[in-house]
Design a protein around this motif. Structure first.
Motif, short mmCIF file in Angstrom:
data_model
loop_
_atom_site.label_atom_id
_atom_site.label_comp_id
_atom_site.label_asym_id
_atom_site.label_seq_id
_atom_site.Cartn_x
_atom_site.Cartn_y
_atom_site.Cartn_z
N SER A 39 27.40 18.16 11.31
CA SER A 39 27.89 16.70 9.77
C SER A 39 26.28 15.49 10.81
CB SER A 39 28.46 15.67 11.17
OG SER A 39 28.20 15.76 12.52
N LEU A 40 26.00 15.63 9.26
CA LEU A 40 24.79 15.11 8.78
C LEU A 40 25.45 13.13 9.29
CD1 LEU A 40 22.07 15.32 7.76
CD2 LEU A 40 22.45 15.87 5.62
N ILE A 41 23.97 13.16 9.95
CA ILE A 41 23.82 11.33 9.55
C ILE A 41 21.96 11.41 9.88
CG2 ILE A 41 23.30 9.61 11.36
CD1 ILE A 41 25.87 11.03 13.41
N VAL A 42 21.89 10.88 8.17
CA VAL A 42 20.89 10.31 8.21
C VAL A 42 20.09 9.09 8.17
CG1 VAL A 42 18.81 9.70 5.90
CG2 VAL A 42 20.27 12.03 6.07
N VAL A 43 18.99 8.99 9.23
CA VAL A 43 18.34 7.55 9.80
C VAL A 43 17.25 7.06 8.51
CG1 VAL A 43 18.19 6.30 11.10
CG2 VAL A 43 19.37 8.62 11.73
N SER A 44 16.91 5.93 7.88
CA SER A 44 15.80 5.38 7.41
C SER A 44 15.71 4.30 6.79
CB SER A 44 15.78 6.41 5.55
OG SER A 44 16.51 5.94 5.06
N ASN A 45 14.94 3.32 6.87
CA ASN A 45 14.75 2.55 7.11
C ASN A 45 14.86 1.96 5.38
OD1 ASN A 45 13.11 -0.56 7.09
ND2 ASN A 45 12.21 0.06 5.32
N ARG A 46 14.90 2.35 4.48
CA ARG A 46 14.98 2.14 3.47
C ARG A 46 16.85 2.35 3.04
NH1 ARG A 46 12.44 4.27 -2.45
NH2 ARG A 46 13.73 3.25 -4.11
N GLU A 47 17.69 1.79 2.03
CA GLU A 47 18.65 2.05 1.86
C GLU A 47 18.93 2.83 1.09
OE1 GLU A 47 21.04 -0.92 1.85
OE2 GLU A 47 20.38 -2.39 0.98
N PRO A 48 19.80 4.01 0.84
CA PRO A 48 19.85 4.61 -1.28
C PRO A 48 20.77 3.93 -1.84
CG PRO A 48 21.97 5.58 1.08
CD PRO A 48 20.94 4.67 1.53
N TYR A 49 21.47 2.80 -1.31
CA TYR A 49 22.40 1.98 -2.66
C TYR A 49 22.27 0.48 -1.75
CZ TYR A 49 24.15 5.64 -4.39
OH TYR A 49 25.18 7.25 -5.52
N TRP A 95 24.85 8.30 6.57
CA TRP A 95 23.51 7.01 5.89
C TRP A 95 23.69 5.45 6.97
CZ3 TRP A 95 20.37 9.29 1.16
CH2 TRP A 95 18.66 8.67 1.65
N ILE A 96 22.18 5.95 7.80
CA ILE A 96 22.22 4.60 8.37
C ILE A 96 20.66 4.09 7.82
CG2 ILE A 96 21.69 3.68 10.67
CD1 ILE A 96 23.53 6.04 11.81
N VAL A 188 23.55 16.88 13.62
CA VAL A 188 22.24 16.39 12.95
C VAL A 188 21.81 15.37 12.47
CG1 VAL A 188 20.91 17.88 11.48
CG2 VAL A 188 23.03 18.97 12.05
N ILE A 189 20.62 14.57 13.11
CA ILE A 189 20.92 13.63 13.06
C ILE A 189 19.10 13.56 12.25
CG2 ILE A 189 19.71 11.39 13.81
CD1 ILE A 189 21.73 12.00 16.47
N TRP A 190 19.11 12.83 11.03
CA TRP A 190 17.83 13.34 10.75
C TRP A 190 16.76 12.18 9.73
CZ3 TRP A 190 16.99 16.18 5.08
CH2 TRP A 190 16.04 16.20 4.31
N LEU A 191 16.25 11.56 10.93
CA LEU A 191 15.17 10.38 10.53
C LEU A 191 14.14 10.66 9.67
CD1 LEU A 191 15.31 11.08 13.78
CD2 LEU A 191 15.04 8.72 13.92
N GLN A 192 13.90 9.37 9.18
CA GLN A 192 12.48 9.80 7.87
C GLN A 192 11.58 8.74 8.16
OE1 GLN A 192 13.43 12.15 5.94
NE2 GLN A 192 15.43 12.48 6.43
N ASP A 193 10.74 9.54 8.40
CA ASP A 193 8.64 8.31 8.07
C ASP A 193 8.87 7.48 9.50
OD1 ASP A 193 6.88 8.34 6.98
OD2 ASP A 193 7.87 7.16 4.99
#
Length: 544
Positions: A39-49, A95-96, A188-193
């Motif tokens: 199960s996918l969890i994306v973590v980023s500063n910027r939000e998609p919406y 998405w967080i 699966v925790i996928w962090l960005q940047d």
């Protein structure tokens, strides 16, 4: 792209039903997505919406009429958010991100969750609400006054303000708490940047042991000589080694990271042949995978370009219809090399007076981080240089440089890409640079030329068939501009055909497939050791 919706109790209630952090659970929905091993969890500063009020936000006194208040929804239009959004829709993940829209928390449930996209509600967006002080210190402070200049090799611009790092740590803890709310043993925790460098180790100590943690670092990684100027540099390395997988755009950034770990982190064991680091009971694999763009989308929009729209843009900015066009498209950032580009354009017109009135350079700049003094001064420099060069060379009917900070819709940008004879991408340093790839994808007529800095990640894929420049070599830069404008049509087409093949073969979908392949590999590794908790750790916290 923007949608407009009416804020109503029904809208919020429906989103609460889908904002549970789990998304779709039926097997049919999950089976049609990409091959993510959990199960996918994306973590980023910027939000998609991002939800924002069309007019003034309602006050408490207006609560009874809030249902009539219009809310606009900004949707992803490019880069990472646009690329990941369809993947999240297919996997029904979570998405967080930081919620910075003034209506963001009026459409979420009690857990700060909302189902997105608005019209389909395919996955969960979990928003973090940050105070003004947190944003100033975490985002405008440590992230962009320390890490951004550090990683782009501007150590003299580092501003190490008191409390910024502590706020950076605190916000990383908030992201960690949100991840822990949603993570399972199969996640699966996928962090960005670079905004989340401390979070991987915190997350490792907060989630079930079967969860896999991966991180993509989208900006350059500095050499050890530069990294030694990083405040709390040891803490950042330690945090990033909480990942099972750490990815960069190109190999030299991955190798620099290993160099920094080897030099500054006592107790870490670096295996350069395997590109792994063993530290504190766990192993991190370090890889390089170049990010692409949604090439099909740029191709499609460019093919449908309304040439009347281009004509109207030319009329609006007083650009002669029959002039050759050079194009620059950048954030107004000191790393993008805009003053150096302007100097090369000035030298080009000095050496090539016959091109006066025949060649117009269009510079679209997007103001960025304007509350940071360095950025404000940079913007003033760029604007003053444009004015000076224009005064030097302009005629009554023509300006050499047309400069705008206007917001242009994606359709207009793709039309400009297609119309441009020369695209100049000349950062002083850049992790990848997606604009270069967007231009190539939108060059459907095959008759444009890409002038590309050798200091971008994109140069490793595109450099052989672009015109390479050192952005600080004014004379050499000007020579390449003249070369681009005088190149025979068959040579332009030969180069662009090869560039298009490379951009389409290495598009955003290919990049994400490669990421998931690596994630699946570490996710299924039976020998993957778990990090020890703080109480088990015997290593001292390092410093640089």
């Amino acid at each position: 792209m923007r949608d407009t919706e009416r804020l109503s109790s029904t809208t919020v209630r429906n989103r609460q039903q889908r904002g549970d952090g789990r998304g779709r659970t039926d097997e049919a929905a999950a089976s049609d997505g990409p091959d993510c091993p959990g199960s996918l969890i994306v973590v980023s500063n910027r939000e998609p919406y991002r939800h924002a009020y069309e007019d003034e936000p309602p006050t408490d006194a207006d609560a009874e009429t809030a249902s009539d208040t219009s809310i606009s929804v900004d949707e992803p239009t490019g880069g990472l958010t646009a690329g990941l959004d369809p993947v999240m829709q297919e996997t029904s993940g979570t998405w967080i991100a930081w919620g910075d829209g003034d209506a963001d928390f009026d459409v979420t449930d009690e857990r700060n969750c909302v189902a997105v996209p608005p019209e389909d509600e395919e996955y969960t967006l979990r928003r973090l609400e940050l105070s003004e002080e947190a944003v100033d210190s975490y985002y405008y402070g440590f992230s962009n006054r320390v890490l951004w200049p550090l990683c782009h090799d501007f150590p003299d611009l580092i501003e190490d303000r008191s409390n910024d790092f502590e706020w950076y740590r605190t916000v990383n803890e908030q992201f960690t708490d949100a991840v822990a709310d949603h993570a399972t043993d199969d996640s699966v925790i996928w962090l960005q940047d670079y905004h989340l460098a401390l979070a991987p180790r915190m997350i490792r100590e907060s989630v079930p042991p079967g969860a896999t943690i991966a991180h993509f670092w989208h900006i350059p990684w500095p050499s050890p000589t530069t990294y030694q100027h990083c405040p709390a540099g040891g803490h950042l390395l330690e945090g990033l080694l909480g990942n099972d997988l750490l990815s960069f755009h190109v190999e030299r950034y991955a190798d620099r990271f290993l160099d920094c770990v080897d030099r500054f982190l006592p107790g870490a064991t670096v295996d350069r042949a395997q590109r792994t680091v063993s530290y504190d009971g766990g192993t991190t694999r370090v890889v390089a995978t170049s990010m692409g763009v949604d090439a099909d989308s740029y191709d499609r929009v460019a093919r449908s370009a309304d040439f009347e729209q281009v004509s109207s843009l030319f009329e609006e900015y007083d650009i002669p219809q029959d002039t050759a066009i050079g194009l620059g498209l950048d954030r107004l950032d000191y790393t993008k090399g805009i003053p150096e580009r302007l100097a090369a354009i000035e030298r080009f017109f000095e050496w090539n007076p016959d091109w006066r009135g025949e060649f117009t350079f269009v510079q679209k700049a997007t103001p960025s981080r304007t509350n940071i003094e360095t950025y404000e001064r940079h913007g003033e420099l760029v604007r003053s240089e444009v004015q000076r060069i224009n005064r030097r060379f302009e005629t009554d009917a023509w300006q050499p440089i047309v400069y705008t900070e206007d917001v242009l819709p994606n359709e207009a940008l793709c039309a400009l890409y297609r119309r441009a004879d020369v695209m100049v991408v000349s950062p002083l340093v850049d992790g990848m640079n997606l604009v270069a790839q967007e231009y190539v994808a939108a060059s459907v007529d095959g008759d444009g030329t890409l002038v590309l800095s050798d200091r971008t990640g994109a140069h490793e894929r595109l450099g052989s068939h672009a015109l390479t420049i050192d952005p600080t070599d004014t004379d050499g830069f000007a020579v390449q501009l003249e070369h681009a404008l005088s190149m025979p049509p068959h040579e332009r087409r030969r180069r662009m055909n090869t560039l298009r093949q490379r951009v389409f073969n290495g598009d955003i979908e290919s990049w994400m497939s490669t990421q998931f392949d690596w994630i699946r590999r570490v996710h299924g590794d039976p020998g993957r050791k778990r990090r020890r908790t703080d109480s088990d750790s015997t290593e001292p916290t390092p410093s640089v």
